[in-house]
Each structure stands twice: as C-alpha cells, then as structure tokens.
Design a protein around this motif. Structure first.
Motif, PDB file in Angstrom:
ATOM      1  N   ASP A   1       0.822  -1.215   0.000  1.00 14.95           N
ATOM      2  CA  ASP A   1       0.000   0.000   0.000  1.00 14.95           C
ATOM      3  C   ASP A   1       0.855   1.263   0.000  1.00 14.95           C
ATOM      4  O   ASP A   1       0.431   2.330   0.461  1.00 14.95           O
ATOM      5  CB  ASP A   1      -0.948   0.028   1.211  1.00 14.95           C
ATOM      6  N   VAL A   2       2.074   1.154  -0.507  1.00 14.20           N
ATOM      7  CA  VAL A   2       3.005   2.288  -0.548  1.00 14.20           C
ATOM      8  C   VAL A   2       3.525   2.451  -1.972  1.00 14.20           C
ATOM      9  O   VAL A   2       3.880   1.476  -2.632  1.00 14.20           O
ATOM     10  CB  VAL A   2       4.181   2.066   0.424  1.00 14.20           C
ATOM     11  N   VAL A   3       3.573   3.698  -2.447  1.00 10.21           N
ATOM     12  CA  VAL A   3       4.115   3.996  -3.776  1.00 10.21           C
ATOM     13  C   VAL A   3       5.127   5.134  -3.643  1.00 10.21           C
ATOM     14  O   VAL A   3       4.790   6.225  -3.184  1.00 10.21           O
ATOM     15  CB  VAL A   3       3.009   4.405  -4.774  1.00 10.21           C
ATOM     16  N   LYS A   4       6.363   4.870  -4.055  1.00  8.96           N
ATOM     17  CA  LYS A   4       7.407   5.887  -3.985  1.00  8.96           C
ATOM     18  C   LYS A   4       7.461   6.700  -5.271  1.00  8.96           C
ATOM     19  O   LYS A   4       7.333   6.162  -6.373  1.00  8.96           O
ATOM     20  CB  LYS A   4       8.779   5.238  -3.738  1.00  8.96           C
ATOM     21  N   GLY A   5       7.667   7.997  -5.117  1.00  5.42           N
ATOM     22  CA  GLY A   5       7.831   8.864  -6.267  1.00  5.42           C
ATOM     23  C   GLY A   5       9.295   9.031  -6.624  1.00  5.42           C
ATOM     24  O   GLY A   5      10.191   8.595  -5.902  1.00  5.42           O
ATOM     25  N   GLU A   6       9.550   9.695  -7.757  1.00  4.79           N
ATOM     26  CA  GLU A   6      10.918   9.948  -8.194  1.00  4.79           C
ATOM     27  C   GLU A   6      11.538  11.077  -7.384  1.00  4.79           C
ATOM     28  O   GLU A   6      10.838  11.992  -6.934  1.00  4.79           O
ATOM     29  CB  GLU A   6      10.942  10.322  -9.680  1.00  4.79           C
ATOM     30  N   MET A   7      12.847  11.025  -7.231  1.00  5.34           N
ATOM     31  CA  MET A   7      13.560  12.133  -6.626  1.00  5.34           C
ATOM     32  C   MET A   7      13.741  13.221  -7.684  1.00  5.34           C
ATOM     33  O   MET A   7      14.124  12.945  -8.822  1.00  5.34           O
ATOM     34  CB  MET A   7      14.926  11.683  -6.111  1.00  5.34           C
ATOM     35  N   LEU A   8      13.449  14.479  -7.320  1.00  5.51           N
ATOM     36  CA  LEU A   8      13.489  15.590  -8.261  1.00  5.51           C
ATOM     37  C   LEU A   8      14.365  16.720  -7.730  1.00  5.51           C
ATOM     38  O   LEU A   8      14.497  16.895  -6.520  1.00  5.51           O
ATOM     39  CB  LEU A   8      12.076  16.127  -8.514  1.00  5.51           C
ATOM     40  N   PRO A   9      14.959  17.500  -8.642  1.00  2.00           N
ATOM     41  CA  PRO A   9      15.791  18.626  -8.197  1.00  2.00           C
ATOM     42  C   PRO A   9      14.957  19.853  -7.874  1.00  2.00           C
ATOM     43  O   PRO A   9      13.925  20.098  -8.491  1.00  2.00           O
ATOM     44  CB  PRO A   9      16.684  18.895  -9.418  1.00  2.00           C
ATOM     45  N   ASN A  10      15.395  20.632  -6.900  1.00  2.00           N
ATOM     46  CA  ASN A  10      14.833  21.952  -6.621  1.00  2.00           C
ATOM     47  C   ASN A  10      15.690  23.027  -7.282  1.00  2.00           C
ATOM     48  O   ASN A  10      16.827  22.774  -7.690  1.00  2.00           O
ATOM     49  CB  ASN A  10      14.762  22.199  -5.104  1.00  2.00           C
ATOM     50  N   HIS A  11      15.147  24.231  -7.359  1.00  3.88           N
ATOM     51  CA  HIS A  11      15.850  25.310  -8.059  1.00  3.88           C
ATOM     52  C   HIS A  11      17.148  25.696  -7.371  1.00  3.88           C
ATOM     53  O   HIS A  11      18.049  26.256  -8.007  1.00  3.88           O
ATOM     54  CB  HIS A  11      14.940  26.534  -8.158  1.00  3.88           C
ATOM     55  N   ASP A  12      17.298  25.412  -6.085  1.00  3.11           N
ATOM     56  CA  ASP A  12      18.489  25.822  -5.346  1.00  3.11           C
ATOM     57  C   ASP A  12      19.557  24.735  -5.271  1.00  3.11           C
ATOM     58  O   ASP A  12      20.536  24.869  -4.542  1.00  3.11           O
ATOM     59  CB  ASP A  12      18.105  26.259  -3.932  1.00  3.11           C
TER      60      ASP A  12
ATOM     61  N   ALA B   1      10.000  21.990  -9.289  1.00  6.44           N
ATOM     62  CA  ALA B   1      10.702  20.756  -9.638  1.00  6.44           C
ATOM     63  C   ALA B   1      10.251  20.232 -10.993  1.00  6.44           C
ATOM     64  O   ALA B   1      11.063  19.775 -11.796  1.00  6.44           O
ATOM     65  CB  ALA B   1      10.470  19.699  -8.565  1.00  6.44           C
ATOM     66  N   ALA B   2       8.937  20.289 -11.247  1.00  9.45           N
ATOM     67  CA  ALA B   2       8.436  19.820 -12.537  1.00  9.45           C
ATOM     68  C   ALA B   2       8.996  20.664 -13.673  1.00  9.45           C
ATOM     69  O   ALA B   2       9.398  20.144 -14.722  1.00  9.45           O
ATOM     70  CB  ALA B   2       6.908  19.872 -12.546  1.00  9.45           C
ATOM     71  N   LEU B   3       9.018  21.966 -13.453  1.00  3.31           N
ATOM     72  CA  LEU B   3       9.580  22.842 -14.476  1.00  3.31           C
ATOM     73  C   LEU B   3      11.066  22.589 -14.669  1.00  3.31           C
ATOM     74  O   LEU B   3      11.568  22.599 -15.792  1.00  3.31           O
ATOM     75  CB  LEU B   3       9.340  24.314 -14.094  1.00  3.31           C
ATOM     76  N   LEU B   4      11.766  22.357 -13.549  1.00  2.64           N
ATOM     77  CA  LEU B   4      13.194  22.094 -13.659  1.00  2.64           C
ATOM     78  C   LEU B   4      13.459  20.785 -14.375  1.00  2.64           C
ATOM     79  O   LEU B   4      14.423  20.660 -15.126  1.00  2.64           O
ATOM     80  CB  LEU B   4      13.821  22.062 -12.265  1.00  2.64           C
TER      81      LEU B   4
END
Length: 389
Positions: free
Chosen positions: A242-253, A323-326
């Motif tokens: 019952d757990v779903v992991k998302g992708e690691m994403l970069p932040n603007h900083d 993050a999506a934009l990056l």
C-alpha cells in the motif's frame, strides 16, 4: 513521448554507499527536435551540473562559481574546451545521420547520446569507469573495461564493435583515462566545491492529501545530497504494501525533493498513531513525522475535515511546480539524459588503481578517437588519444 523518455531517463550508476562520488559527461545530439540545440555537452559532479556547452550559445561555461578555480592553473581552460566542443558538434551531427541509416530511418525526431565518466569510493579507493552510447532512449553500445572490448547492445552496433575493438591503442587510453585520470579530476573538482558538494541538509517534511479518497503523500523537500530514502513505517517496521514511492526531483536551489504515498483506505482510526513517515539521509541522519490527522494539508477547500485551512502549504506546492519545471528544463538543456537501468545496459570496471593528476585536463591537450569515428569505421593511421572534459 519517445523523445521525452529519450531525454529524461536519469543516468543511474548504482551507488548506494554514502561515500561514492561521481564525475559524468553527457553528450546529446538531436535531429529534427523543435526548440532544442543540435548538440549539448553537460558535466556533473555528484549529480550537480558543473559545466555546459550547446550549439546555440557555442560556449563552454562553468555552472558553479567554484568551477572558476580551474583557471587558476590553466587560464585557457574554458576557451580550449569551447573550441573542442565546436569540433564535437560537427562530428555528432554527422554520426546521428549514420545511425539513422543503420536503422533505415530517413526522417523523424531522433536523439544520439554518449555518457562517460567514473565513480570513486573515498573509503575503499575503488574506481568504476563507464563509457556508453544510447540512441532514442535505448542502449546502443557499451565499453567493457575489464575485457577492453565494446559490447553491442543492438544489432546495428555490431559494425562499430568490429571496428573499435581493432584499435587497441584507443582502448588502452580509455582504460587509463576512466580508471586513473578521471578519478583525479573528480577529486580536484570535489576539493574546489567542497563547501557545497560535501554539505548535508535535512528536509522539511509535510503530509499532503488531494482529496478525502486520495492516498496520503509524505513530501520531503530541501535535502542534500541526493543519497537519501523516504519511507512509511508502522510501529518500527518499514511498510512495502500500500506504498508507492515517487521519483527524486531537483529543486531550483540545487537541493532535492521526493515523496512517498500511503493508501489510507484500509486504515483504522485507532491505528493512525502507529504510522510515521521517515526520511533517512546518507550518513544516518533522520527526520520522522508521525501520522496525525491534524497535520495533513489538503486542497479540497475549507471544511474538508483535515489540515489547517484546506490548502497545501505554499512552499511545498511551489516546490513541486518548480521541480516539474526544472525537470523539463533539464531535458531542454541536456542535463537529464537517457540511461536504461538494467544489468546488460551498463558495463563498469572495478579497480583500485590511482594516479597523480597531471594538473591539466588531458582532453584539453589531446584529441579523442571517439570524436574521429564514434560510429563510423575507424580511420587507419588517424588514431588520436584522450577523452575530454
């Protein structure tokens, strides 16, 4: 969609240990891709972009302030690197046409990519080197440094293997660069950027839910480095169902964010206090947030029954958008590239050999035979040596 996948597969060299550092160079040639440069070259240290060249700007430039230190010993470093990339640009442009011919393609959108570099474990001094081509998001051909032979990963790459395996001088040079010179450059860059690359930042952790029937999201943002994990626990046991992991994403900083979802549909009210979301950073530091209905932020409006005022926290929402934009921007600049995470698609060499740095990027003073003949038959008598930064 094929183009997006070709551009956005993350290069993932397996490195679960916290003391493994990497230096990677990505080369991307694009054919008939709207609003995308014909050629892009990007360098990364520990997944942080350090240098960038593309065919629109026609300049190799540092992407971190500390990378300017490279000119202390070599004032012409960036100029020379720019000139070399101008030459590569033409060679990649020609080679993508050769690969299209091998696949019997006359038009359409296509991407040819090369990645090479090394990893270094600063505890064991173990080194891994890698050098691989990809085409349209799929593995094409990979260098096996242990046997010093090329491994064709599609039938269209066999001709390249047959030609490249004959060039023993180039193969010897590749092994020397990837297992000795590359790690020395990696160590030098790590020293230049020590204050930022070696830092460890813990994230802020939030509990988010879109609708009353949606899974509950644990969102961690602002952490560094990217060697981290985020998971749900019940009592002291990590949950896998019952757990779903998302992708690691970069932040603007330059920091990172990630999330993990928990299905609440079968959760009893009296069991809520037994659940917690745990963030674990390489090195042992942790942040734990216990599941509490009062802490859940929602976006289904006032009176939704949970959270404070019915809205996602501004920072978390903005972080997700950024993050999506990056991620998309990363595709556009060629920072995020193809890599198929499967055993037969990546060949590495393990060695403890090290060498002292010559003080100069060898690629800046020597040519590279892959520039001469990446996918074409090798030109007899025209073997040049060196891989390039």
């Amino acid at each position: 969609m094929q183009l997006f996948l070709a551009l956005c597969f993350l290069l993932g060299i397996p490195s679960g240990a916290p003391d493994i550092h990497s230096l990677k160079y990505f080369f991307t040639a694009a054919s008939n891709v709207p609003n995308f440069p014909e050629f892009v070259n990007v360098g990364l240290v520990d997944e942080v972009e350090i240098a960038h060249y593309d065919s629109n700007t026609r300049r190799k430039v540092p992407k971190q302030d500390w990378m300017n230190k490279v000119t202390d010993d070599d004032p012409e470093y960036w100029k020379r690197s720019t000139e070399r990339n101008m030459g590569r640009q033409q060679i990649f442009k020609a080679n993508i046409e050769i690969v299209k011919e091998r696949f019997n393609q006359t038009g359409g959108v296509h991407i040819l990519q090369l990645v090479y570099g090394c990893e270094w474990d600063d505890e064991t001094d173990e080194v891994n080197g890698f050098h691989q081509f990809g085409y349209d998001g799929e593995d094409f051909i990979s260098l096996d440094l242990k046997t010093q032979t090329w491994i064709p990963l599609v039938p269209q790459a066999v001709i390249s293997k047959e030609q490249w395996d004959k060039n023993k001088a180039w193969l010897d040079q590749q092994k020397h660069y990837l297992t000795q010179e590359c790690p020395e450059w990696l160590k030098k860059f790590l020293e230049f950027g020590r204050s930022s690359l070696m830092r460890k930042d813990l994230p802020s952790v939030s509990l988010l839910q879109k609708t009353p029937s949606s899974p509950l999201t644990c969102h961690a943002t602002g952490f560094y480095p990217d060697r981290a994990d985020l998971f749900w626990k019940k009592d002291e046991e990590e949950l896998h169902e019952d757990v779903v992991k998302g992708e690691m994403l970069p932040n603007h900083d330059g920091s990172f964010q990630m999330s993990v979802d928990l299905d609440l549909s079968g959760l009893k009210d009296e069991d809520w206090g037994r659940y917690s979301c745990v963030f674990h950073l390489a090195g042992g530091q942790e942040v734990s947030k216990r599941l509490d209905k009062r802490d859940i932020r929602t976006n289904w409006g006032n009176g939704g029954g949970r959270g404070t005022d019915g809205g996602f926290p501004t920072g978390a929402a903005a972080g997700g958008v950024v993050a999506a934009l990056l991620l998309l921007t990363g595709c556009i600049i060629g920072l995020i590239v193809w890599f198929k995470k499967r055993p037969q698609g990546f060949r590495a060499t393990n060695t403890s050999e090290t060498s002292s740095s010559s003080g100069e990027d060898p690629a800046m003073k020597k040519g590279s035979s892959e520039e001469q003949s990446m996918l074409k038959p090798l030109h007899e008598g025209r073997v040049q040596r060196g891989s390039s930064h």
